[in-house]
Design a protein around this motif. Structure first.
Motif, PDB file in Angstrom:
ATOM      1  N   THR A 118      26.374  46.470  42.553  1.00 30.13           N
ATOM      2  CA  THR A 118      25.706  45.299  43.133  1.00 30.13           C
ATOM      3  C   THR A 118      26.637  44.710  44.186  1.00 30.13           C
ATOM      4  OG1 THR A 118      26.658  43.794  41.495  1.00 30.13           O
ATOM      5  CG2 THR A 118      24.484  44.740  40.986  1.00 30.13           C
ATOM      6  N   ARG A 119      26.139  43.698  44.899  1.00 33.12           N
ATOM      7  CA  ARG A 119      26.899  43.098  45.991  1.00 33.12           C
ATOM      8  C   ARG A 119      28.237  42.517  45.543  1.00 33.12           C
ATOM      9  NH1 ARG A 119      24.084  38.574  49.623  1.00 33.12           N
ATOM     10  NH2 ARG A 119      22.099  39.066  48.612  1.00 33.12           N
ATOM     11  N   GLY A 120      28.264  41.948  44.337  1.00 37.17           N
ATOM     12  CA  GLY A 120      29.489  41.270  43.895  1.00 37.17           C
ATOM     13  C   GLY A 120      29.999  41.767  42.553  1.00 37.17           C
ATOM     14  N   HIS A 121      29.724  43.026  42.248  1.00 36.47           N
ATOM     15  CA  HIS A 121      30.158  43.579  40.956  1.00 36.47           C
ATOM     16  C   HIS A 121      31.688  43.531  40.821  1.00 36.47           C
ATOM     17  CE1 HIS A 121      31.106  46.582  37.901  1.00 36.47           C
ATOM     18  NE2 HIS A 121      29.864  46.428  37.452  1.00 36.47           N
ATOM     19  N   ALA A 122      32.161  43.352  39.597  1.00 36.32           N
ATOM     20  CA  ALA A 122      33.605  43.360  39.322  1.00 36.32           C
ATOM     21  C   ALA A 122      33.844  43.994  37.961  1.00 36.32           C
ATOM     22  CB  ALA A 122      34.162  41.935  39.327  1.00 36.32           C
ATOM     23  N   ALA A 123      35.022  44.582  37.790  1.00 43.31           N
ATOM     24  CA  ALA A 123      35.484  44.952  36.454  1.00 43.31           C
ATOM     25  C   ALA A 123      36.198  43.734  35.872  1.00 43.31           C
ATOM     26  CB  ALA A 123      36.435  46.146  36.541  1.00 43.31           C
ATOM     27  N   VAL A 124      36.397  43.739  34.556  1.00 44.97           N
ATOM     28  CA  VAL A 124      37.111  42.631  33.910  1.00 44.97           C
ATOM     29  C   VAL A 124      38.219  43.221  33.047  1.00 44.97           C
ATOM     30  CG1 VAL A 124      36.923  40.615  32.411  1.00 44.97           C
ATOM     31  CG2 VAL A 124      34.994  41.248  33.890  1.00 44.97           C
ATOM     32  N   ALA A 125      39.456  42.801  33.318  1.00 45.01           N
ATOM     33  CA  ALA A 125      40.613  43.304  32.577  1.00 45.01           C
ATOM     34  C   ALA A 125      41.072  42.243  31.574  1.00 45.01           C
ATOM     35  CB  ALA A 125      41.752  43.625  33.545  1.00 45.01           C
ATOM     36  N   VAL A 126      41.281  42.675  30.328  1.00 49.64           N
ATOM     37  CA  VAL A 126      41.670  41.759  29.252  1.00 49.64           C
ATOM     38  C   VAL A 126      42.972  42.259  28.638  1.00 49.64           C
ATOM     39  CG1 VAL A 126      41.000  40.799  27.031  1.00 49.64           C
ATOM     40  CG2 VAL A 126      39.246  41.253  28.762  1.00 49.64           C
ATOM     41  N   GLN A 127      43.947  41.372  28.539  1.00 54.48           N
ATOM     42  CA  GLN A 127      45.214  41.745  27.916  1.00 54.48           C
ATOM     43  C   GLN A 127      45.063  41.677  26.394  1.00 54.48           C
ATOM     44  OE1 GLN A 127      48.087  42.868  29.690  1.00 54.48           O
ATOM     45  NE2 GLN A 127      48.372  43.574  27.573  1.00 54.48           N
ATOM     46  N   ALA A 128      44.848  42.835  25.764  1.00 56.25           N
ATOM     47  CA  ALA A 128      44.666  42.895  24.315  1.00 56.25           C
ATOM     48  C   ALA A 128      46.018  43.048  23.638  1.00 56.25           C
ATOM     49  CB  ALA A 128      43.744  44.060  23.960  1.00 56.25           C
ATOM     50  N   GLU A 129      46.003  43.014  22.297  1.00 56.77           N
ATOM     51  CA  GLU A 129      47.263  43.105  21.542  1.00 56.77           C
ATOM     52  C   GLU A 129      47.999  44.415  21.830  1.00 56.77           C
ATOM     53  OE1 GLU A 129      45.253  42.691  17.840  1.00 56.77           O
ATOM     54  OE2 GLU A 129      46.084  40.702  17.445  1.00 56.77           O
ATOM     55  N   ASP A 130      47.245  45.493  22.001  1.00 56.14           N
ATOM     56  CA  ASP A 130      47.872  46.812  22.118  1.00 56.14           C
ATOM     57  C   ASP A 130      47.675  47.436  23.494  1.00 56.14           C
ATOM     58  OD1 ASP A 130      45.204  46.954  21.786  1.00 56.14           O
ATOM     59  OD2 ASP A 130      45.213  48.588  20.308  1.00 56.14           O
ATOM     60  N   GLY A 131      47.581  46.617  24.513  1.00 62.87           N
ATOM     61  CA  GLY A 131      47.437  47.149  25.872  1.00 62.87           C
ATOM     62  C   GLY A 131      46.311  46.453  26.609  1.00 62.87           C
ATOM     63  N   LEU A 132      46.062  46.943  27.809  1.00 64.22           N
ATOM     64  CA  LEU A 132      45.049  46.322  28.652  1.00 64.22           C
ATOM     65  C   LEU A 132      43.707  47.024  28.425  1.00 64.22           C
ATOM     66  CD1 LEU A 132      45.268  44.118  30.926  1.00 64.22           C
ATOM     67  CD2 LEU A 132      45.361  46.011  32.550  1.00 64.22           C
ATOM     68  N   VAL A 133      42.649  46.254  28.225  1.00 62.31           N
ATOM     69  CA  VAL A 133      41.300  46.814  28.156  1.00 62.31           C
ATOM     70  C   VAL A 133      40.594  46.452  29.452  1.00 62.31           C
ATOM     71  CG1 VAL A 133      39.072  46.793  26.958  1.00 62.31           C
ATOM     72  CG2 VAL A 133      41.195  46.586  25.639  1.00 62.31           C
ATOM     73  N   VAL A 134      40.084  47.454  30.162  1.00 64.26           N
ATOM     74  CA  VAL A 134      39.326  47.204  31.391  1.00 64.26           C
ATOM     75  C   VAL A 134      37.857  47.506  31.115  1.00 64.26           C
ATOM     76  CG1 VAL A 134      38.938  47.900  33.789  1.00 64.26           C
ATOM     77  CG2 VAL A 134      41.279  47.688  32.901  1.00 64.26           C
ATOM     78  N   HIS A 135      37.028  46.475  31.176  1.00 61.41           N
ATOM     79  CA  HIS A 135      35.581  46.667  31.059  1.00 61.41           C
ATOM     80  C   HIS A 135      35.076  46.910  32.475  1.00 61.41           C
ATOM     81  CE1 HIS A 135      31.378  46.199  30.332  1.00 61.41           C
ATOM     82  NE2 HIS A 135      31.522  45.777  29.094  1.00 61.41           N
ATOM     83  N   ALA A 136      34.668  48.145  32.731  1.00 64.16           N
ATOM     84  CA  ALA A 136      34.275  48.521  34.102  1.00 64.16           C
ATOM     85  C   ALA A 136      32.832  48.150  34.412  1.00 64.16           C
ATOM     86  CB  ALA A 136      34.474  50.014  34.302  1.00 64.16           C
ATOM     87  N   GLY A 137      32.114  47.573  33.447  1.00 61.79           N
ATOM     88  CA  GLY A 137      30.721  47.212  33.708  1.00 61.79           C
ATOM     89  C   GLY A 137      29.936  48.423  34.140  1.00 61.79           C
ATOM     90  N   ASP A 138      29.252  48.314  35.287  1.00 60.03           N
ATOM     91  CA  ASP A 138      28.468  49.427  35.826  1.00 60.03           C
ATOM     92  C   ASP A 138      29.164  50.063  37.033  1.00 60.03           C
ATOM     93  OD1 ASP A 138      26.669  48.906  33.859  1.00 60.03           O
ATOM     94  OD2 ASP A 138      25.059  48.202  35.163  1.00 60.03           O
ATOM     95  N   ALA A 139      30.499  49.878  37.143  1.00 58.84           N
ATOM     96  CA  ALA A 139      31.253  50.571  38.200  1.00 58.84           C
ATOM     97  C   ALA A 139      31.258  52.076  37.933  1.00 58.84           C
ATOM     98  CB  ALA A 139      32.680  50.038  38.279  1.00 58.84           C
ATOM     99  N   ALA A 140      30.987  52.475  36.687  1.00 58.65           N
ATOM    100  CA  ALA A 140      30.735  53.884  36.343  1.00 58.65           C
ATOM    101  C   ALA A 140      29.771  53.878  35.164  1.00 58.65           C
ATOM    102  CB  ALA A 140      32.021  54.594  35.974  1.00 58.65           C
ATOM    103  N   PHE A 141      28.858  54.827  35.158  1.00 54.50           N
ATOM    104  CA  PHE A 141      27.915  54.926  34.036  1.00 54.50           C
ATOM    105  C   PHE A 141      28.397  55.974  33.037  1.00 54.50           C
ATOM    106  CE2 PHE A 141      23.619  52.918  35.054  1.00 54.50           C
ATOM    107  CZ  PHE A 141      24.156  51.977  35.912  1.00 54.50           C
ATOM    108  N   ASP A 142      28.787  57.125  33.553  1.00 56.88           N
ATOM    109  CA  ASP A 142      29.200  58.258  32.732  1.00 56.88           C
ATOM    110  C   ASP A 142      30.731  58.275  32.701  1.00 56.88           C
ATOM    111  OD1 ASP A 142      29.934  60.748  31.803  1.00 56.88           O
ATOM    112  OD2 ASP A 142      28.807  61.888  33.289  1.00 56.88           O
ATOM    113  N   GLY A 143      31.302  58.043  31.520  1.00 56.44           N
ATOM    114  CA  GLY A 143      32.763  57.961  31.411  1.00 56.44           C
ATOM    115  C   GLY A 143      33.485  59.201  31.903  1.00 56.44           C
ATOM    116  N   SER A 144      32.793  60.352  31.949  1.00 56.58           N
ATOM    117  CA  SER A 144      33.473  61.577  32.387  1.00 56.58           C
ATOM    118  C   SER A 144      33.836  61.526  33.872  1.00 56.58           C
ATOM    119  CB  SER A 144      32.616  62.812  32.086  1.00 56.58           C
ATOM    120  OG  SER A 144      31.527  62.908  32.953  1.00 56.58           O
ATOM    121  N   VAL A 145      33.244  60.616  34.650  1.00 53.60           N
ATOM    122  CA  VAL A 145      33.604  60.563  36.084  1.00 53.60           C
ATOM    123  C   VAL A 145      35.038  60.075  36.282  1.00 53.60           C
ATOM    124  CG1 VAL A 145      31.231  60.175  36.895  1.00 53.60           C
ATOM    125  CG2 VAL A 145      32.757  58.224  36.593  1.00 53.60           C
TER     126      VAL A 145
END
Ligand SMILES: [Zn+2]
Length: 262
Positions: A170-197
């Motif tokens: 979309t025009r203003g899509h973003a991923a969201v990075a969260v500093q979790a206890e055991d590393g960084l979790v990046v929620h890519a939203g719809d920046a990719a649909f199929d994780g194999s890419v």
């Protein structure tokens, strides 16, 4: 902070494998923070609220597949959710907002504009303003933000939570990075649909995920700027190759950690 991975929607578009709406519930010092919100209870009670795109996505009308149900199952109340950080405002990501009307919502300025101002025929059906009509506090972040990691930029919206612009879907899509206890979790939203890419591996076996051609085709149809989508895939490959980072997407259910009860 502790991060829970929950399912806030299950969709069954024709000719495409079942897909989930993957949402993060983060135990932040400022309260519970959701990353994305999936579908809300009002959407699933009356799917007509989702319009023509809802008929295409065909969500399960099961109220247990909402962020609200997940928050309650974790032993919290709806009022404990103080912030929602959105990858974008498509109907399968912003629907949960109506279950948390008091939460502060964070999104990019470009995405808010796409969803609310003068949208054209291609954009209008994907956004459902009824989903955020009870939201009163929306914080918008313009431009690229500050230098972040792996050549990307971002806006730190709360301590430990960063909105990383990845436009294209979309025009203003973003991923969201969260500093979790055991590393960084990046929620890519719809920046990719199929994780194999981006070279994602099965969280149980560690084996590389296989291609899902139907999911890739759906991504191409839904993309506003396909060239930028390809650039986002390259950025996600860099992130996923970092051993300190876990990348998940909104709709590839294979990336849901196995220890979650959902
Ligand atoms: Zn989506």
């Amino acid at each position: 902070m502790r991060v829970h991975h929950v399912v806030a929607g299950v969709v069954r578009p024709r000719f495409v494998p079942r897909a989930i709406c993957h949402v993060l519930v983060c135990e932040h010092a400022d309260g519970l923070v959701l990353v994305d919100s999936g579908f809300g209870t009002a959407d699933l009670a009356d799917p007509r609220r989702l319009g023509p795109m809802g008929r295409l996505l065909r969500p399960d009308c099961d109220p247990s597949t909402t962020a609200l149900a997940a928050v309650l199952a974790l032993g919290h109340a709806a009022a404990d959710v103080t912030h929602v950080v959105l990858t974008h405002l498509d109907l399968d990501h912003a629907g949960g907002l109506s279950d948390f009307p008091h939460a502060v919502v964070h999104t990019t300025a470009q995405e808010w504009e796409a969803a609310t101002v003068g949208t054209g025929m291609r954009e209008r059906p994907r956004y459902r303003p009824v989903q955020w009509q009870t939201t009163s506090d929306v914080r918008r972040y313009g431009g690229a933000g500050d230098a972040w990691q792996h050549g990307l930029t971002g806006h730190e919206v709360l301590p430990g939570i960063t909105l990383v612009p990845m436009t294209g879907h979309t025009r203003g899509h973003a991923a969201v990075a969260v500093q979790a206890e055991d590393g960084l979790v990046v929620h890519a939203g719809d920046a990719a649909f199929d994780g194999s890419v981006f070279g994602a591996v099965d969280p149980v076996t560690g084996e590389p995920l296989g291609r899902v051609p139907h999911l890739r085709a759906f991504e191409r149809v839904a993309a506003r700027k396909p060239l930028r989508v390809r650039r986002n895939h390259a950025a996600l490959r860099r992130l996923a190759a970092d051993p300190g980072i876990t990348v998940v997407t909104a709709h590839d259910g294979r990336l849901m950690p196995p220890d979650e009860d959902f």
